[in-house]
Write an enzyme that holds these catalytic residues in place. Structure first.
Site, PDB file in Angstrom:
ATOM      1  CB  CYS A   1      95.058-167.674 -12.884  1.00 39.11           C
ATOM      2  SG  CYS A   1      96.237-168.446 -13.992  1.00 39.11           S
TER       3      CYS A   1
ATOM      4  CG  ASP B   1     117.901-126.001 -53.768  1.00 39.12           C
ATOM      5  OD1 ASP B   1     118.213-125.097 -54.555  1.00 39.12           O
ATOM      6  OD2 ASP B   1     117.497-125.801 -52.614  1.00 39.12           O
TER       7      ASP B   1
ATOM      8  CB  CYS C   1      95.378-169.807 -17.444  1.00 34.86           C
ATOM      9  SG  CYS C   1      94.248-170.472 -16.208  1.00 34.86           S
TER      10      CYS C   1
ATOM     11  CB  CYS D   1      95.099-172.158 -11.339  1.00 37.77           C
ATOM     12  SG  CYS D   1      94.703-171.739 -13.043  1.00 37.77           S
TER      13      CYS D   1
END
Lengths: 598, 372
Positions: free
Chosen positions: A545, A218, A542, A563
């Protein structure tokens, strides 16, 4: 007792339903009752429905009495002469409008030749079975049904002259074709709806053949010189609006050139083309993101404390700019007022759209394609007479789709262009193929529409003879210039730091879920990582923690605010993931990042 | 020669392939060195076609099944005007299999007979016997006699009358029975109300008389040398107790039933067989190994799991991968309450955080560690 309903409400009953219905209809036909009234008797439900309300779809039919239509030759002659009008036919009970309910009682013949004594109505024309867009298609009954459907859909997408007053209008977006034509092969509908005033395409010479494979799947090969002559050119109009709004506390927008120093100020160059009133001049050439209307607005909130103290006005630049990726010329400007009495400015931008590679064209038979190659006229094939086609259509588009109507249109178009007369080919009642072939022969052409053609590049004769004819082509509202888009780097969204989405925001192209799966399936893990690191960030975590730590610039050290730990590790992760960790924290979930040395 | 092959290649090639090579070598009368050469070539190709470590076979299986399945959507549902028994096939059936639905929409059995019973007569007799019949199937007309407080049944076949009376009597011991021609009347004393009489009628009509429960219809079909009974409705456990039936070949299409009666291995084979059959019916050619992988995944925990929220996908170890799939909040909350740890060993969670995925080229790390 038969129940009677008027517009859905029960109003009474009758013992002679058939007589009542007949009386009502007779009264309507003689003009004693409104012709907008419809009556239906539902035998199985034993109820009569009388309808007079709005919103019913109705269509005109010729009334049949004793197997003979009430319309006669004299009527038609008088109509032609203009002695009587449609209204007269309606008043004298020759035609009437039928709605869906009354249709249940009618026995409608499609053609006059099919009439029997039982028929109550006759269709004006068999082609009235089609809707508006479908009735633009010539020879539709020679196409497969779905193709007519697609064709009708694409008529709706075609660019033409959608309204004759387009110069006075300010549509958000509209397209207007420059050199429109009336189709050589047309239907009654074209005359009925006043098509001359809003045409939607152009007649082109179509040769069915191949061109170096450029019209595979096409693709459309189109003649460059035809384009230069103005074939299928169009303008796109887009309207931009600016309102001078009023806010609470007596503040209001200011339309004009923004002063330097205002938040969002774009720099001197940004506004240099604006006249004093801040509204761009007509016929000014504008490009992507250029300012059309300069404006400053007060902010909704008060500024910071020091702004408040120093008395700096808390305002922001809110100029109206041209859409990203668009360009054009300022066509016209409307100055008006809104209902609230505020100043309203509309700027209409015009952009010339010349057919280019990637634009979508379609004939009326559901045969759409995309321009794939623009060939200079000298390289196009030509016939013995020197006719050069505008479009080369790939023959592979025909057998599977079975659009014989397209072939007939080509034939009919050829006859039309030779004889100088339009060919009328509505549904079910077209000019027959044989007649077309005979006429073609009488003009000295082969009756199958084929012609000997020569290669424009080599001048050599093609071994095969090529079917060539005229066909009506439409340019559809899917232009590449409005869609083309690519990005290497660009803007990101504030929240996730990921690329923006969409062409207008210069967005990225998403590598989706399934595409991701493909990379996994190929085992291309590192490619995958690279593709997905558009929002990668270094996050300080950290080690104690597992939460996000901070960097103190003054002391030049990183530490954890939770902390106090100072052993902080930078890890790479996607920003969206960091955002998710933050969101989890907001939901009282503690997402601890546990790290391991690799 | 076979010894040579067995000893030299038994570690490298599967036994079945070796046997096949041997067979071919014998047929073609290959010399010893020729056979050796052949085996070498087979070995080479065998290793080329083997999956390499790190290949994402799961994804490949998923893609290999789902790509053709997309075409199935368009093909199913479109059998206009087909008369006959409604059977779930195509995409709905495939979904049913992979979702491990508890009750398949159209349970069916394919029953084979033992050699000595493998003939048309026996098959037809058997088909008739196994179909479940309750009272309502044997009765042409039912009426309530309010004068006598009786329920009168008109029976098709006079010979069945005693059987009906027997089963009804078993359930309702205090009913009086009166026989006359083709009619049986059950007279009751405790019921006064028409409503209750009606209820009793329904109960009586629902009583099981003969055949096997849940088998609603049975058709005999001939396939090659076998007489096969196809049934609508399935009851593997009961069918297998019938002597004439070849239990080794008789199957049902109910995965859970197979799992209960024959165990998880049988269920795995059924999943594979049914999925493959469904796709082949639609003209889709999917390699059996992809389907086998799905079958393995669905059954390796010892019970049939569905592919989905409550099955395979819900059983992922990674919290993030589960949360990203479905029921995000449930998984996140649960993980936080239980202090769960996500090991980041899967694919999905690593894509999420932008790390190299442990698959393909990203699967391997340098093991040796050098001192700095």
């Amino acid at each position: 007792m038969t129940e009677i309903f008027l517009d859905g409400r029960y109003i009474g009953g009758t013992k002679e339903p058939e007589k009542l219905v007949k009386d009502l209809r007779d009264k309507r036909r003689t003009g004693l009752l409104s012709n907008q009234l419809n009556v239906a008797f539902h035998k199985h439900m034993d109820e009569i429905k009388i309808l007079t309300d709005s919103g019913r779809v109705r269509r005109p039919l010729i009334i049949i009495e004793n197997g003979k239509p009430k319309i006669t030759k004299e009527h038609i002659e008088k109509l032609h002469k203009g002695e009587i009008t449609w209204e007269d036919l309606l008043k004298t009970g020759i035609v009437e409008y039928m709605d869906a309910e009354e249709e249940e009682n009618a026995y409608v013949a499609l053609r006059e030749s099919e009439l029997t004594n039982e028929h109550t109505h006759l269709e004006l024309d068999p082609s009235t079975i089609l809707g508006l867009s479908a009735s633009f298609i010539p020879y539709p009954e020679f196409n497969r049904g779905d193709r007519v459907n697609y064709g009708a859909k694409m008529v709706g997408q075609s660019i033409g002259i959608f309204a004759t007053n387009y110069l006075l209008r300010a549509d958000t977006k509209s397209n207007v074709m420059v050199y429109t034509q009336k189709p050589l092969v047309q239907t009654h509908t074209h005359t009925i709806i006043n098509y001359d005033n809003h045409p939607n395409g152009a007649n082109v010479v179509v040769a069915i053949g191949c061109y170096e494979g450029y019209n595979m799947e096409d693709g459309i090969v189109i003649n460059a010189n035809s384009i230069q002559r103005g074939l299928l050119w169009s303008y796109m109009y887009r309207t931009y609006e600016a309102e001078q709004k009023r806010y609470m506390g007596g503040q209001e927008d200011v339309i004009g050139i923004p002063q330097a120093g205002i938040r969002g100020y774009g720099g001197e160059d940004t506004y240099k083309h604006l006249p004093e009133d801040g509204i761009i001049n007509p016929e000014h050439r504008v490009e992507s993101d250029e300012v059309l209307i300069g404006r400053i607005s007060p902010l909704r909130f008060l500024g910071t404390m020091d702004q408040f103290i120093t008395g700096v006005e808390n305002i922001r630049e809110t100029s109206v700019r041209l859409r990203h990726g668009d360009d054009g010329t300022v066509d016209r400007i409307f100055l008006s007022e809104t209902i609230d009495g505020t100043k309203l400015i509309k700027v209409v931008i015009r952009d010339l759209k010349i057919p280019e590679i990637g634009d979508k064209l379609a004939s009326r038979h559901g045969q759409k394609g995309v321009i794939a190659l623009i060939v200079p006229q000298e390289d196009m094939p030509f016939t013995e007479d020197g006719v050069i086609p505008d479009i080369i259509f790939n023959p592979h588009g025909i057998p599977s789709r079975m659009t014989m109507g397209q072939l007939l249109e080509l034939l009919a178009g050829k006859v039309s262009s030779l004889s100088g007369k339009y060919i009328v080919a509505p549904a079910f009642n077209p000019v027959p193929e044989k007649e077309l072939r005979d006429k073609l022969k009488s003009h000295g052409f082969m009756n199958d529409g084929k012609e000997t053609m020569y290669d424009g590049r080599t001048g050599k004769k093609f071994t095969a003879q090529i079917f060539i004819g005229n066909c009506f082509y439409q340019k559809l509202d899917h232009l590449v210039s409005n869609k083309i888009h690519a990005r290497s780097r660009g803007p990101v969204t504030l929240l996730t730091k990921q690329p923006t989405e969409g062409r207008s925001k210069e967005g990225g192209l998403r590598l989706g879920e399934m595409e991701k799966d493909c990379l996994i399936a190929h085992g291309a893990s590192l490619v995958l990582k690279e593709r997905f690191d558009s929002d990668k960030t270094l996050v300080s975590i950290c080690s104690e923690c597992g939460l996000v730590a901070i960097f103190d610039k003054i002391k030049n050290r990183k530490y954890c605010t939770v902390c106090g730990e100072t052993k902080i590790i930078d890890i790479e992760m996607s920003y969206a993931f960091k955002l998710m960790l933050d969101e989890l924290k907001a939901m009282m979930i503690y997402p601890k990042v546990v790290m391991k040395e690799v | 020669m076979s010894e040579v092959l067995q000893t030299n290649y038994s570690d490298e090639l599967p036994k079945r392939i070796l046997e096949e090579i041997e067979k071919v070598a014998k047929e073609k009368r290959l010399k010893k060195n020729e056979a050796e050469k052949l085996t070498e070539e087979v070995k080479r190709r065998y290793f080329v076609s083997k999956f390499e470590p790190g290949d994402a076979i799961g994804i490949i299986a998923a893609q290999s099944i789902s790509e053709p399945a997309t075409q199935m959507t368009m093909r199913t549902y479109h059998f206009a005007g087909t008369a006959g028994i409604k059977v779930t096939y195509g995409l709905p059936r495939l979904i049913e299999i992979f979702d491990a639905k508890k009750d398949p929409e159209t349970p069916m059995m394919t029953i084979y007979l033992k050699k000595q019973f493998n003939n048309a007569e026996q098959a037809k007799k058997m088909a008739e016997e196994i179909v479940e019949k309750d009272v309502s199937n044997l009765v042409s007309n039912v009426s309530l006699n309010l004068n006598e407080n009786a329920i009168e049944l008109n029976v098709f076949d006079k010979r069945r009358m005693s059987a009906i009376i027997k089963v009804v009597k078993e359930v309702f011991t205090d009913l009086k029975v009166r026989e006359k021609d083709h009619t049986i009347a059950f007279i009751t004393k405790d019921v006064q109300d028409i409503k209750e009489l009606q209820k009793l009628k329904e109960k009586i009509l629902g009583i099981h008389v003969s055949g096997i429960k849940d088998i609603m219809n049975a058709v005999v079909r001939r396939e090659a040398d076998d007489w096969i009974i196809n049934t609508i409705g399935s009851n593997l456990e009961k069918i297998l107790t019938i002597d004439e039936i070849d239990g080794g070949r008789t199957i049902t299409n109910d995965i859970h039933e197979t799992m209960q009666v024959l165990g998880v291995e049988a269920a795995r084979n059924l999943v594979i067989g049914e999925a493959l059959k469904t796709m082949q019916e639609q003209g889709l050619d999917v390699d059996i190994r992809h389907v086998m992988l799905v079958g393995d995944i669905m059954t390796f925990k010892g019970a049939v799991m569905s592919i989905g929220r409550y099955g395979v996908a819900g059983g992922k170890t990674s919290i993030l991968a589960r949360a990203a799939f479905e029921e995000t909040i449930k998984h996140l909350v649960r993980a936080s309450i239980r202090n769960e740890v996500d090991e980041f060993k899967g694919i999905f969670e690593n894509v999420m955080i932008g790390q190299v995925i442990p698959s393909g080229t990203g699967m391997f790390d340098l093991i040796a560690k050098f001192d700095e």
